[in-house]
Design an enzyme around this catalytic site. Structure first.
Site, mmCIF file in Angstrom:
data_model
loop_
_atom_site.group_PDB
_atom_site.id
_atom_site.type_symbol
_atom_site.label_atom_id
_atom_site.label_comp_id
_atom_site.label_asym_id
_atom_site.label_seq_id
_atom_site.Cartn_x
_atom_site.Cartn_y
_atom_site.Cartn_z
ATOM 1 N N GLU A 95 -8.249 2.548 21.820
ATOM 2 C CA GLU A 95 -7.210 2.447 22.846
ATOM 3 C C GLU A 95 -7.817 1.930 24.138
ATOM 4 O OE1 GLU A 95 -4.591 5.808 22.871
ATOM 5 O OE2 GLU A 95 -4.205 5.623 25.015
ATOM 6 N N ASP A 97 -6.429 1.589 28.130
ATOM 7 C CA ASP A 97 -5.304 2.122 28.913
ATOM 8 C C ASP A 97 -5.234 1.634 30.346
ATOM 9 O OD1 ASP A 97 -4.582 3.777 26.805
ATOM 10 O OD2 ASP A 97 -5.691 5.500 27.570
ATOM 11 N N GLU A 99 -2.684 3.363 33.045
ATOM 12 C CA GLU A 99 -1.658 4.362 33.302
ATOM 13 C C GLU A 99 -1.469 4.492 34.809
ATOM 14 O OE1 GLU A 99 -1.759 7.411 29.566
ATOM 15 O OE2 GLU A 99 -3.140 7.866 31.211
#
Length: 287
Positions: A95, A97, A99
């Site tokens: 993953e 990310d 955010e």
């Protein structure tokens, strides 16, 4: 002043895309809280007390450049998290990310970045932004190749995560990933460590996405081949600059500027949290 002018030049030269959310994405949750608008050029996600919303790319990818323009939840966004990330599925997933952690009215957003490989993360770096991300659209980009991952904001690098497999650090390079985006409630941790909760009287909260662009190797699970040619070990398209992209001298200066002025958390300096010792890559260059 020179740095501000160079940043402006980058923004003026940055391309505009018109990919279609109808063709390229699938809504994953939230039902009518996810609305494709403007003929497929904009996708708005909303969050209320019942549910958030999200979408994913129809394709899976193994390396590429991924760009998304976002306009984040305005006003009191405390407790909300808006995301744009890549992820594989299953145990031991990879993953990458972006955010965006909301905050009380007038307070800055926190840009939270992380990298997981083989199910293990703990590679967080957090930043403030040098602009208001709720007043207009800005471009957030992930460059992912076999040597490094580069996080960019309006084409300005804010973070580089290099491949340090040679010293025992796992790197995401063997699992195809989709692009995901979501808006959801995380007031147990997102804003000031969970001290500030979501004000549901302000709901629904809305964030907008546009100009989703992928310049990437599409992965076919059915045939275990990449659109860039061959298997996972040779899914390389040398005609694409992202495939070997690294920072030049000007970009390294911009990265230093961002990290010196706007970084608010770096796992590589958090000896208290990582009591078993800092990760080996922390001793190496951040470029």
């Amino acid at each position: 002043m020179l740095l501000q002018l160079s940043i402006l030049a980058v923004l003026l030269l940055y391309p505009v895309w018109a990919d279609n959310f109808y063709q390229d994405t699938t809504v994953t949750f939230g039902d009518q809280r996810a609305q494709i608008q403007d003929g497929g050029r904009v996708l708005a996600l909303s969050l209320d007390k019942i549910s958030g919303s999200g979408f994913q790319s129809k394709n899976e990818y193994l390396f590429g450049r991924f760009d998304m323009q976002l306009k984040l939840v305005p006003g009191n966004s405390a407790g909300t998290v808006t995301t744009f990330y890549l992820s594989s599925q299953g145990a031991g997933h990879d993953e990458i990310d972006f955010e965006f952690l909301g905050n009380s009215s007038g307070q800055p957003y926190t840009v939270h970045t992380n990298v997981y490989s083989q199910g293990k993360g703990n590679k967080e770096q957090q930043f403030r932004l040098w602009f208001d991300p709720t007043s207009s659209f800005h471009t957030y980009s992930i460059v992912w190749n076999s040597q490094r991952i580069i996080f960019l904001v309006d084409n300005i690098p804010i973070r580089v995560f290099n491949n340090h497999e040679a010293i025992g650090v796992a790197f995401p390079k063997n699992q195809a990933m989709r692009v995901y985006a979501s808006l959801w409630n995380a007031d147990d941790w997102a804003t000031q460590g969970g001290r500030v909760k979501t004000d549901w009287s302000m709901a629904p909260f809305t964030a907008a996405y546009r100009n989703f662009n992928t310049n990437a190797c599409v992965w076919s699970a059915a045939t275990s081949t990449s659109s860039c040619g061959g298997s996972k070990t040779d899914s390389v398209n040398n005609a694409q600059t992202w495939q070997t992209q690294e920072l030049n001298a000007s970009e390294r200066n911009r990265l230093r500027w961002v990290q010196q002025k706007y970084m608010i958390y770096n796992y590589c300096t958090d000896a208290k949290r990582l009591s078993q010792g800092l990760s080996p890559e922390c001793k190496h260059s951040r470029f």
